[in-house]
Structure formats: C-alpha cells, structure tokens
Motif scaffolding. Structure first.
Motif, PDB file in Angstrom:
ATOM      1  N   VAL A 280       0.822  -1.222   0.000  1.00 43.79           N
ATOM      2  CA  VAL A 280       0.000   0.000   0.000  1.00 43.79           C
ATOM      3  C   VAL A 280       0.858   1.275   0.000  1.00 43.79           C
ATOM      4  N   GLY A 281       2.184   1.111   0.126  1.00 44.75           N
ATOM      5  CA  GLY A 281       3.065   2.281   0.071  1.00 44.75           C
ATOM      6  C   GLY A 281       3.725   2.639   1.387  1.00 44.75           C
TER       7      GLY A 281
ATOM      8  N   VAL B 231      11.834  -0.471  -2.381  1.00 45.96           N
ATOM      9  CA  VAL B 231      10.423  -0.336  -2.762  1.00 45.96           C
ATOM     10  C   VAL B 231      10.203  -1.138  -4.035  1.00 45.96           C
ATOM     11  N   ASP B 232       9.175  -1.979  -4.022  1.00 43.91           N
ATOM     12  CA  ASP B 232       8.897  -2.813  -5.190  1.00 43.91           C
ATOM     13  C   ASP B 232       7.386  -2.978  -5.299  1.00 43.91           C
ATOM     14  N   ASP B 233       6.871  -2.988  -6.520  1.00 42.74           N
ATOM     15  CA  ASP B 233       5.432  -3.157  -6.736  1.00 42.74           C
ATOM     16  C   ASP B 233       5.073  -4.637  -6.669  1.00 42.74           C
TER      17      ASP B 233
ATOM     18  N   ASN C   5      -1.769   3.905   9.943  1.00 46.50           N
ATOM     19  CA  ASN C   5      -2.357   2.860   9.102  1.00 46.50           C
ATOM     20  C   ASN C   5      -2.489   3.357   7.660  1.00 46.50           C
ATOM     21  N   ILE C   6      -1.648   2.810   6.758  1.00 39.39           N
ATOM     22  CA  ILE C   6      -1.663   3.236   5.363  1.00 39.39           C
ATOM     23  C   ILE C   6      -2.685   2.412   4.579  1.00 39.39           C
TER      24      ILE C   6
ATOM     25  N   LEU D 153       4.223   8.844  -3.096  1.00 38.54           N
ATOM     26  CA  LEU D 153       5.088   8.822  -4.279  1.00 38.54           C
ATOM     27  C   LEU D 153       5.415  10.232  -4.759  1.00 38.54           C
ATOM     28  N   HIS D 154       4.423  11.128  -4.715  1.00 39.94           N
ATOM     29  CA  HIS D 154       4.612  12.488  -5.210  1.00 39.94           C
ATOM     30  C   HIS D 154       4.815  13.511  -4.090  1.00 39.94           C
TER      31      HIS D 154
END
Length: 391
Positions: free
Chosen positions: A182-183, A198-200, A256-257, A318-319
């Motif tokens: 979830v990031g 970090v990996d998808d 909690n993400i 991410l941004h």
C-alpha cells in the motif's frame, strides 16, 4: 483470486489459468471433490502445468490425495506466503522466523501419509533458510522448532536492550502499518530518506526498518516500517513473527496506510484490524492515511472514503503530496503526551538549555542574573529527567 494471482506472480509463477468451484462444504478427501480433481488433472496435462495453488489451507490428507490423483505438485495459500517470506527475509531474525513458520506449518503434515520434508526440494512453496533436503522425523523437527524459538528469545532480549536505550532518550515511536503493497516503505523513504527497497510486489518489506524524524515542533519521532498484512494471514505466521511485530506493540502511535485506489480497500483494512486485534493493540492511537490519491479522479469517492474512516489524512507518498497534513496530525496526537513546564537553569548548564531547544518547543525565555528561565512544552519523560530544575 486476483490477490492469489499476485501472490503467485510475486513468487515467480507464470499463471496459466484459474478456476473456482462452488461447494457448500469442502470435501474431506480432496477438498474440491473427486470429480473436480479429475477435471484438474486433465487441465494440468493439457496446459503442461507443474504446480497448482489452492487459495485455502489444505489438510495433509487432502494435499497427499490431490497429488496422487493429479500427479502435479499441490500447495496452498499458506505455503505460497511462506515462500515469499523466505525470499524476502534478509536479517538473521527474519530467516529464523521464516524457518520456524515453515516447520510449524509442516509438522502436522508429517503424519499418516509419509509426507516428508524432502518436499523442500525446490520451486515455489519450498524455499527457505532451512530448505536443504531434510529427511527428518517428527522428533527432530520438534527439536529444531525448540532451538529456533530459543534463538528468537535471544534476539528478543537483544532488541529489548536496544529499546531500553531508546526509552532513555525522550522520544516517541510510531509504527507504519497496513496491508501489503500500500506504500508503507515509500512513505518511510520520503519522510526520512531511509532508502528502504520499494517494489510493486506483495511483501517487498519483511524486516522492520526504524529511522528518526524531527517533527516541525522539534519533537523527535522514531518511525518504523513494518511487514504488510494480508487476508487469511495464518495464525502461526503471526506467532512466528512476534519478534518483528513487537515493534507495533511498543509503538506510541500507529499510522495505518490504506491504498485509496484499491477496489477492495475496506476488506484490506478489515484484515489489518484483525491482526491488530490479535496482537491486542487495537486500542492504540491510530491515524488512517489514504495513500495513492493521485490515482483517484473521482472526488466523490475520495470524500466517501474520508467519511468512512476516522482520523483520516489523504496523501500521495510517491509524489510527496499531503505530507505536511500528516505531520501536523502526528503532532496533534503526540502533543497529548507533552506537558508544559518552566525551568530555571544556571548558565553553566547550557547543555540542558540546548536539549530543550532540540527536543522540546520553547515558548518563552527570560535571562536573570544567575540563571535563565525557560518556558517549554516537552515530553513527560524529558520533563521528569529535568525535574530538579523545575520552577
């Protein structure tokens, strides 16, 4: 089923097909029934498949019967998750926890049908720190489990020593939690320059990483990235990873993400809540963070999500969007742990004056003949440490 596909792909499988059977109850012998097992055997031959993955846990008898019938290796969801954990484990503690979980899973499957640990020969569902060909009996496996638990106790003691060192320093701790992928690691990286991988893929992070962050009010916060949760997370896996999950138990605050763009967001959050309940930490202060909002075009959907979750902040890790709001929310909650105090320091204790400036919020300062009066908000632990200088 979509999640099972992602898990399989994370483990390195190439998906040929997927199938569902509707039954009121599982078949005792084959789980899916004899006719469906025969259908699967034909399908496996036709597609030249060498592995079949079931979304639910199988008994040792069901697994054995299916392999005898279909002549293809059969694994279940738990084995698949253990395989991914084995790939991701990097630290000594992580590898021990994976091996303990694998052996705990396999132990009850060694009875009756002669299924031995030689199943750990290679391929998906077989990897792990203890993946050599282990032709061992139940007694030796139990001895190995006891030895691994002993090693984990030693690691836990070492971590407790480190935690005592942290507690001597007047700082708070927060754990970044949530469903897998979830990031969480992206957020830790952007807030602390941690350089966590970090990996998808699911379970990209297995070993916890802790980094220091100085909040806008000068408060020091230790932020920990934790292993992701998932639906149907096996109970013994939680037990085996207690040394890692203890970071959540020790935290003053949980962040909690949630993946705001995921269609099954509510289900993923339920899985997280179940683990928190099992760890008995569901009463801790929590901030629900809706991440990946840059992927949502529907403003109504975002508003609905914000209404559905308490104490919500929307961000794009991410941004770097919305991070100021998140830090403000963290400060708001941790502020309740702070106290107002006034101190009178002699000028020669410039070190303590600097300490309050670096770890507290100075509200006022008066210079007298032999001392300096400081009015500040700071953590209770630091205030207690400086009690002899209180006015």
């Amino acid at each position: 089923m979509g999640e099972l596909v992602r898990l399989a792909e994370t483990a390195g499988a190439k998906i040929l097909t997927k199938t569902i059977q509707n039954r009121s109850t599982p078949d005792n012998a084959f789980y899916i029934g004899k006719g469906k097992a025969a259908e699967l055997a034909n399908l496996a031959r036709e597609l030249e498949a060498d592995l079949i993955i079931f979304d639910d846990d199988l008994t040792s008898a069901q697994q054995y019967n299916l392999e005898e019938k279909i002549k293809v290796k059969i694994i279940d969801r738990t084995q698949l998750i253990l395989d991914i954990f084995a790939r991701r484990a990097r630290s000594a503690a992580g590898k021990i926890q994976v091996e303990l979980a694998q052996l705990t899973y396999l132990l009850p499957r060694l009875v009756g049908k002669g299924i031995m640990l030689s199943r750990l020969g290679g391929g998906i569902g077989t990897r792990g720190p203890g993946e050599t060909k282990l032709e061992v009996d139940r007694r030796r496996i139990k001895e190995k489990i006891i030895a691994l638990r002993g090693k984990l106790k030693n690691i836990k003691r070492q971590r407790e020593v480190l935690k005592k060192g942290r507690k001597r320093k007047p700082c708070c701790t927060a754990a970044i939690i949530g469903y897998t992928n979830v990031g969480k690691s992206t957020l830790l990286n952007v807030l602390t320059n941690a350089r966590v991988m970090v990996d998808d893929k699911l379970f990209a992070t297995l070993d916890p990483t802790t980094r220091k962050i100085v909040l806008p009010n000068h408060q020091i916060l230790l932020l920990t990235d934790t292993v992701g949760f998932i639906n149907k997370l096996p109970h013994h896996l939680i037990a085996s990873f207690h040394a890692t999950l203890s970071e959540i138990e020790e935290a003053d605050l949980l962040i909690n993400i949630l993946d705001a763009s995921h269609p099954k967001l509510e289900e993923e959050n339920k899985a997280t809540c179940l683990v928190l309940k099992e760890l008995k930490v569901d009463d801790k202060p929590i901030i629900n963070v809706l991440n990946k909002v840059d992927l949502i075009d529907n403003g109504y959907l975002l508003s609905r999500l914000q209404r559905n979750f308490d104490s919500t902040v929307t961000i794009s890790a991410l941004h770097g969007e919305g991070l100021d709001k998140l830090l403000h929310k963290i400060i708001q909650i941790l502020e309740k742990r702070r106290v107002y105090a006034e101190f009178a320091f002699p000028y020669k204790r410039n070190d303590l004056i600097s300490l309050i400036h670096s770890e507290g919020e100075v509200l006022g300062k008066d210079y007298l003949k032999n001392k300096v009066i400081i009015k500040a908000k700071l953590n209770k632990s630091l205030a207690n440490k400086l009690a002899e200088y209180k006015r």
